[in-house]
Scaffold this motif. Structure first.
Motif, PDB file in Angstrom:
ATOM      1  N   VAL A 148       0.852  -1.187   0.000  1.00 42.00           N
ATOM      2  CA  VAL A 148       0.000   0.000   0.000  1.00 42.00           C
ATOM      3  C   VAL A 148       0.888   1.238   0.000  1.00 42.00           C
ATOM      4  O   VAL A 148       2.068   1.179   0.348  1.00 42.00           O
ATOM      5  CB  VAL A 148      -0.938   0.034   1.230  1.00 42.00           C
ATOM      6  N   HIS A 149       0.298   2.367  -0.397  1.00 44.22           N
ATOM      7  CA  HIS A 149       0.987   3.652  -0.313  1.00 44.22           C
ATOM      8  C   HIS A 149       0.570   4.335   0.982  1.00 44.22           C
ATOM      9  O   HIS A 149      -0.629   4.433   1.289  1.00 44.22           O
ATOM     10  CB  HIS A 149       0.634   4.531  -1.510  1.00 44.22           C
ATOM     11  N   LEU A 150       1.562   4.804   1.738  1.00 48.46           N
ATOM     12  CA  LEU A 150       1.297   5.369   3.059  1.00 48.46           C
ATOM     13  C   LEU A 150       1.886   6.771   3.180  1.00 48.46           C
ATOM     14  O   LEU A 150       2.909   7.085   2.570  1.00 48.46           O
ATOM     15  CB  LEU A 150       1.903   4.470   4.145  1.00 48.46           C
ATOM     16  N   GLU A 151       1.236   7.594   3.996  1.00 53.91           N
ATOM     17  CA  GLU A 151       1.728   8.936   4.289  1.00 53.91           C
ATOM     18  C   GLU A 151       1.560   9.200   5.777  1.00 53.91           C
ATOM     19  O   GLU A 151       0.610   8.705   6.385  1.00 53.91           O
ATOM     20  CB  GLU A 151       0.943   9.995   3.499  1.00 53.91           C
ATOM     21  N   ASN A 152       2.463   9.975   6.355  1.00 53.57           N
ATOM     22  CA  ASN A 152       2.355  10.289   7.773  1.00 53.57           C
ATOM     23  C   ASN A 152       1.151  11.185   8.047  1.00 53.57           C
ATOM     24  O   ASN A 152       0.911  12.153   7.321  1.00 53.57           O
ATOM     25  CB  ASN A 152       3.626  10.983   8.271  1.00 53.57           C
ATOM     26  N   GLU A 153       0.401  10.850   9.054  1.00 58.55           N
ATOM     27  CA  GLU A 153      -0.713  11.681   9.538  1.00 58.55           C
ATOM     28  C   GLU A 153      -0.185  12.459  10.741  1.00 58.55           C
ATOM     29  O   GLU A 153       0.335  11.870  11.699  1.00 58.55           O
ATOM     30  CB  GLU A 153      -1.887  10.793   9.945  1.00 58.55           C
ATOM     31  N   THR A 154      -0.287  13.783  10.696  1.00 55.64           N
ATOM     32  CA  THR A 154       0.339  14.605  11.731  1.00 55.64           C
ATOM     33  C   THR A 154      -0.636  15.544  12.431  1.00 55.64           C
ATOM     34  O   THR A 154      -1.701  15.876  11.897  1.00 55.64           O
ATOM     35  CB  THR A 154       1.469  15.459  11.132  1.00 55.64           C
ATOM     36  N   GLU A 155      -0.237  15.976  13.607  1.00 49.11           N
ATOM     37  CA  GLU A 155      -0.854  17.090  14.316  1.00 49.11           C
ATOM     38  C   GLU A 155       0.254  18.084  14.615  1.00 49.11           C
ATOM     39  O   GLU A 155       1.415  17.684  14.826  1.00 49.11           O
ATOM     40  CB  GLU A 155      -1.518  16.624  15.615  1.00 49.11           C
ATOM     41  N   ILE A 156      -0.063  19.373  14.621  1.00 47.20           N
ATOM     42  CA  ILE A 156       0.979  20.379  14.828  1.00 47.20           C
ATOM     43  C   ILE A 156       0.609  21.309  15.988  1.00 47.20           C
ATOM     44  O   ILE A 156      -0.572  21.525  16.287  1.00 47.20           O
ATOM     45  CB  ILE A 156       1.235  21.203  13.554  1.00 47.20           C
ATOM     46  N   ASP A 157       1.638  21.845  16.632  1.00 49.03           N
ATOM     47  CA  ASP A 157       1.469  22.794  17.740  1.00 49.03           C
ATOM     48  C   ASP A 157       2.372  23.995  17.461  1.00 49.03           C
ATOM     49  O   ASP A 157       3.525  24.031  17.894  1.00 49.03           O
ATOM     50  CB  ASP A 157       1.841  22.115  19.060  1.00 49.03           C
ATOM     51  N   PRO A 158       1.879  24.994  16.716  1.00 51.86           N
ATOM     52  CA  PRO A 158       2.724  26.131  16.327  1.00 51.86           C
ATOM     53  C   PRO A 158       2.842  27.179  17.437  1.00 51.86           C
ATOM     54  O   PRO A 158       1.957  27.306  18.288  1.00 51.86           O
ATOM     55  CB  PRO A 158       1.980  26.708  15.118  1.00 51.86           C
ATOM     56  N   ALA A 159       3.936  27.920  17.398  1.00 50.96           N
ATOM     57  CA  ALA A 159       4.145  28.998  18.362  1.00 50.96           C
ATOM     58  C   ALA A 159       3.096  30.090  18.179  1.00 50.96           C
ATOM     59  O   ALA A 159       2.687  30.752  19.139  1.00 50.96           O
ATOM     60  CB  ALA A 159       5.548  29.575  18.204  1.00 50.96           C
ATOM     61  N   ARG A 160       2.672  30.293  16.950  1.00 51.11           N
ATOM     62  CA  ARG A 160       1.577  31.232  16.654  1.00 51.11           C
ATOM     63  C   ARG A 160       0.439  30.458  16.023  1.00 51.11           C
ATOM     64  O   ARG A 160       0.664  29.607  15.157  1.00 51.11           O
ATOM     65  CB  ARG A 160       2.034  32.302  15.656  1.00 51.11           C
ATOM     66  N   ASN A 161      -0.772  30.760  16.412  1.00 50.49           N
ATOM     67  CA  ASN A 161      -1.924  30.117  15.780  1.00 50.49           C
ATOM     68  C   ASN A 161      -2.072  30.625  14.341  1.00 50.49           C
ATOM     69  O   ASN A 161      -1.920  31.825  14.075  1.00 50.49           O
ATOM     70  CB  ASN A 161      -3.214  30.425  16.555  1.00 50.49           C
ATOM     71  N   VAL A 162      -2.353  29.706  13.443  1.00 50.50           N
ATOM     72  CA  VAL A 162      -2.571  30.055  12.045  1.00 50.50           C
ATOM     73  C   VAL A 162      -3.892  29.433  11.602  1.00 50.50           C
ATOM     74  O   VAL A 162      -4.105  28.230  11.751  1.00 50.50           O
ATOM     75  CB  VAL A 162      -1.430  29.536  11.142  1.00 50.50           C
ATOM     76  N   LYS A 163      -4.763  30.268  11.069  1.00 50.52           N
ATOM     77  CA  LYS A 163      -6.037  29.771  10.553  1.00 50.52           C
ATOM     78  C   LYS A 163      -6.066  29.935   9.046  1.00 50.52           C
ATOM     79  O   LYS A 163      -5.761  31.008   8.521  1.00 50.52           O
ATOM     80  CB  LYS A 163      -7.210  30.532  11.183  1.00 50.52           C
ATOM     81  N   ILE A 164      -6.430  28.850   8.365  1.00 51.48           N
ATOM     82  CA  ILE A 164      -6.571  28.884   6.911  1.00 51.48           C
ATOM     83  C   ILE A 164      -8.007  28.531   6.571  1.00 51.48           C
ATOM     84  O   ILE A 164      -8.466  27.431   6.848  1.00 51.48           O
ATOM     85  CB  ILE A 164      -5.603  27.893   6.227  1.00 51.48           C
ATOM     86  N   ASN A 165      -8.715  29.474   5.994  1.00 49.49           N
ATOM     87  CA  ASN A 165     -10.119  29.259   5.609  1.00 49.49           C
ATOM     88  C   ASN A 165     -10.186  29.161   4.093  1.00 49.49           C
ATOM     89  O   ASN A 165     -10.346  30.157   3.401  1.00 49.49           O
ATOM     90  CB  ASN A 165     -10.994  30.410   6.123  1.00 49.49           C
ATOM     91  N   ALA A 166     -10.036  27.921   3.606  1.00 45.70           N
ATOM     92  CA  ALA A 166      -9.982  27.714   2.154  1.00 45.70           C
ATOM     93  C   ALA A 166     -11.312  27.259   1.571  1.00 45.70           C
ATOM     94  O   ALA A 166     -11.393  26.886   0.402  1.00 45.70           O
ATOM     95  CB  ALA A 166      -8.898  26.705   1.821  1.00 45.70           C
ATOM     96  N   ASP A 167     -12.366  27.239   2.395  1.00 43.10           N
ATOM     97  CA  ASP A 167     -13.706  26.838   1.946  1.00 43.10           C
ATOM     98  C   ASP A 167     -13.658  25.487   1.241  1.00 43.10           C
ATOM     99  O   ASP A 167     -13.221  24.508   1.805  1.00 43.10           O
ATOM    100  CB  ASP A 167     -14.328  27.925   1.049  1.00 43.10           C
ATOM    101  N   ASP A 168     -14.110  25.444  -0.023  1.00 43.41           N
ATOM    102  CA  ASP A 168     -14.205  24.160  -0.723  1.00 43.41           C
ATOM    103  C   ASP A 168     -13.037  23.909  -1.667  1.00 43.41           C
ATOM    104  O   ASP A 168     -13.120  23.074  -2.564  1.00 43.41           O
ATOM    105  CB  ASP A 168     -15.521  24.084  -1.505  1.00 43.41           C
ATOM    106  N   ILE A 169     -11.917  24.631  -1.461  1.00 47.69           N
ATOM    107  CA  ILE A 169     -10.745  24.402  -2.294  1.00 47.69           C
ATOM    108  C   ILE A 169     -10.034  23.155  -1.780  1.00 47.69           C
ATOM    109  O   ILE A 169      -9.575  23.123  -0.634  1.00 47.69           O
ATOM    110  CB  ILE A 169      -9.789  25.608  -2.268  1.00 47.69           C
ATOM    111  N   GLY A 170      -9.960  22.108  -2.597  1.00 46.50           N
ATOM    112  CA  GLY A 170      -9.401  20.837  -2.151  1.00 46.50           C
ATOM    113  C   GLY A 170      -8.051  20.553  -2.773  1.00 46.50           C
ATOM    114  O   GLY A 170      -7.590  21.249  -3.676  1.00 46.50           O
ATOM    115  N   GLY A 171      -7.408  19.508  -2.258  1.00 44.94           N
ATOM    116  CA  GLY A 171      -6.138  19.084  -2.816  1.00 44.94           C
ATOM    117  C   GLY A 171      -4.959  19.802  -2.192  1.00 44.94           C
ATOM    118  O   GLY A 171      -5.120  20.733  -1.407  1.00 44.94           O
ATOM    119  N   PRO A 172      -3.735  19.389  -2.555  1.00 42.73           N
ATOM    120  CA  PRO A 172      -2.528  19.899  -1.910  1.00 42.73           C
ATOM    121  C   PRO A 172      -1.784  20.993  -2.662  1.00 42.73           C
ATOM    122  O   PRO A 172      -0.752  21.460  -2.217  1.00 42.73           O
ATOM    123  CB  PRO A 172      -1.658  18.640  -1.855  1.00 42.73           C
ATOM    124  N   SER A 173      -2.295  21.424  -3.814  1.00 39.57           N
ATOM    125  CA  SER A 173      -1.475  22.239  -4.714  1.00 39.57           C
ATOM    126  C   SER A 173      -1.308  23.697  -4.284  1.00 39.57           C
ATOM    127  O   SER A 173      -0.507  24.423  -4.869  1.00 39.57           O
ATOM    128  CB  SER A 173      -2.041  22.196  -6.135  1.00 39.57           C
TER     129      SER A 173
END
Length: 356
Positions: A224-249
């Motif tokens: 199978v193809h696998l990728e790491n699933e992560t959680e992050i704890d940044p020094a500053r909070n960052v919010k990204i509101n991308a609505d329905d924009i999908g994918g990684p590009s």
């Protein structure tokens, strides 16, 4: 022989029947689905309204923009016919878009890709601005199957694996190393999460081939193809509101916007800057799909500079080449800048003169 009136009645009767049949067939064609998608230039959207960094400054003389591709299911033959004549339209078969994934699996994959892209962008952007961020591995995301895998039908795309044979394994490398010690035909017990539910299943291991730069390598595993699933704890909070924009590009452009809101200098310098490319936590930029459409979308929104993933692997990578070719072919007033890392994009912008 019948009269002229009778012959005329029969003629018009047959014509009316044919007309009715054609009308019914035309009506039915509105409801007959096709196995195709239409791809066209989407939008180029400014990132400052989407991204908010705690204590950051959103003021920009210019703009950083992500670019999208518009995807439309050819739900009937009229849409498909439109696709053949509409400018800047690419037609793809459904199996080219999502393979043999179910709708649920495809939705899980897109959600993971967007979440990972945002995590990667936050980490890369903050670290480039010399801000700290902690990263925790919480499992291994199953993104696809290798041909011949015995896991298919037992596991699904979107499953998050976190233990094998009761042994906690939350990174791709440690899971692969544990399984590699076993032999084809052996079974392992995989513990995983699916849609929030904890599950366990026995899976038979197989031998499969992995293509590397050094050649084909035989391995034992789940195939199978696998990728790491992560959680992050940044020094500053960052919010990204991308609505329905999908994918990684949008990863590269998200990370640039995060960086720009933290540093003192406005790296846009008055220019409208669009781009595309995946991003890793280390700031490496990766190839994406639909770049010709994104170049057109960027130009339509007045972009002057377009960051494209640099073509590193000659036989596989074509983003920078295709972007430059589309700009030349259409005569667009857009400068394509290939970059292999976030830092290369930052360095390019730092060297620009402020737009007068």
């Amino acid at each position: 022989m019948g009269s002229k009136r009778e012959d005329s009645a029969r003629f018009f009767g047959k014509r009316n029947i044919r007309g009715a049949v054609i009308t019914v067939l035309l009506a039915l064609s509105f409801f007959i689905p096709t196995p195709y998608y239409l791809y066209q230039p989407g939008s180029a959207e400014e990132l400052a309204p989407m991204v908010t960094v705690e204590g950051g400054d959103k003021a920009e003389k210019g703009a950083l923009m992500l670019t999208t591709v518009s995807s439309l299911k050819a739900s009937n033959y009229y849409y498909l016919a439109y696709g053949y004549f509409a400018p800047h339209t690419e037609i793809k078969r459904e199996n080219e878009v999502r393979g043999d994934l179910s709708e649920e699996e495809y939705s899980r994959l897109l959600a993971h890709m967007m979440k990972s892209s945002q995590h990667n962008a936050i980490v890369a952007g903050l670290r480039a601005a010399e801000q700290s961020v902690q990263v925790r591995n919480v499992g291994v995301f199953l993104s696809d199957f290798v041909e011949g895998s015995k896991a298919k039908g037992i596991l699904q795309v979107g499953d998050i694996l976190h233990a094998v044979d009761g042994k906690k394994l939350v990174q791709v490398q440690e899971l692969s190393e544990y399984i590699a010690q076993k032999k084809p035909g052996e079974k392992v017990e995989v513990s995983f999460t699916r849609d929030g539910k904890e599950l366990k299943e026995k899976v038979e291991l197989v031998e499969f081939i992995v293509k590397t730069t050094a050649g084909d390598v035989r391995r034992t595993g789940l195939a199978v193809h696998l990728e790491n699933e992560t959680e992050i704890d940044p020094a500053r909070n960052v919010k990204i509101n991308a609505d329905d924009i999908g994918g990684p590009s949008a990863g590269l452009m998200f990370s640039l916007e995060i960086f720009n809101q933290i540093v003192a200098e406005d790296i846009t310098k008055g220019y409208r800057i669009a781009g595309t490319g995946t991003i890793t936590m280390d700031g490496e930029v990766g190839q994406i799909g639909g770049i010709r459409h994104k170049v057109v979308a960027a130009s339509d929104e007045g972009a002057e500079i377009f960051f494209a993933p640099k073509d590193i692997k000659q036989e596989y990578d074509t983003n920078a080449q295709e972007a430059a070719d589309e700009v030349e072919k259409l005569g667009l007033p857009l400068k394509v800048v290939p970059v292999a890392t976030l830092q290369e994009a930052i360095d390019y912008l730092k060297k620009l003169d402020v737009k007068s």
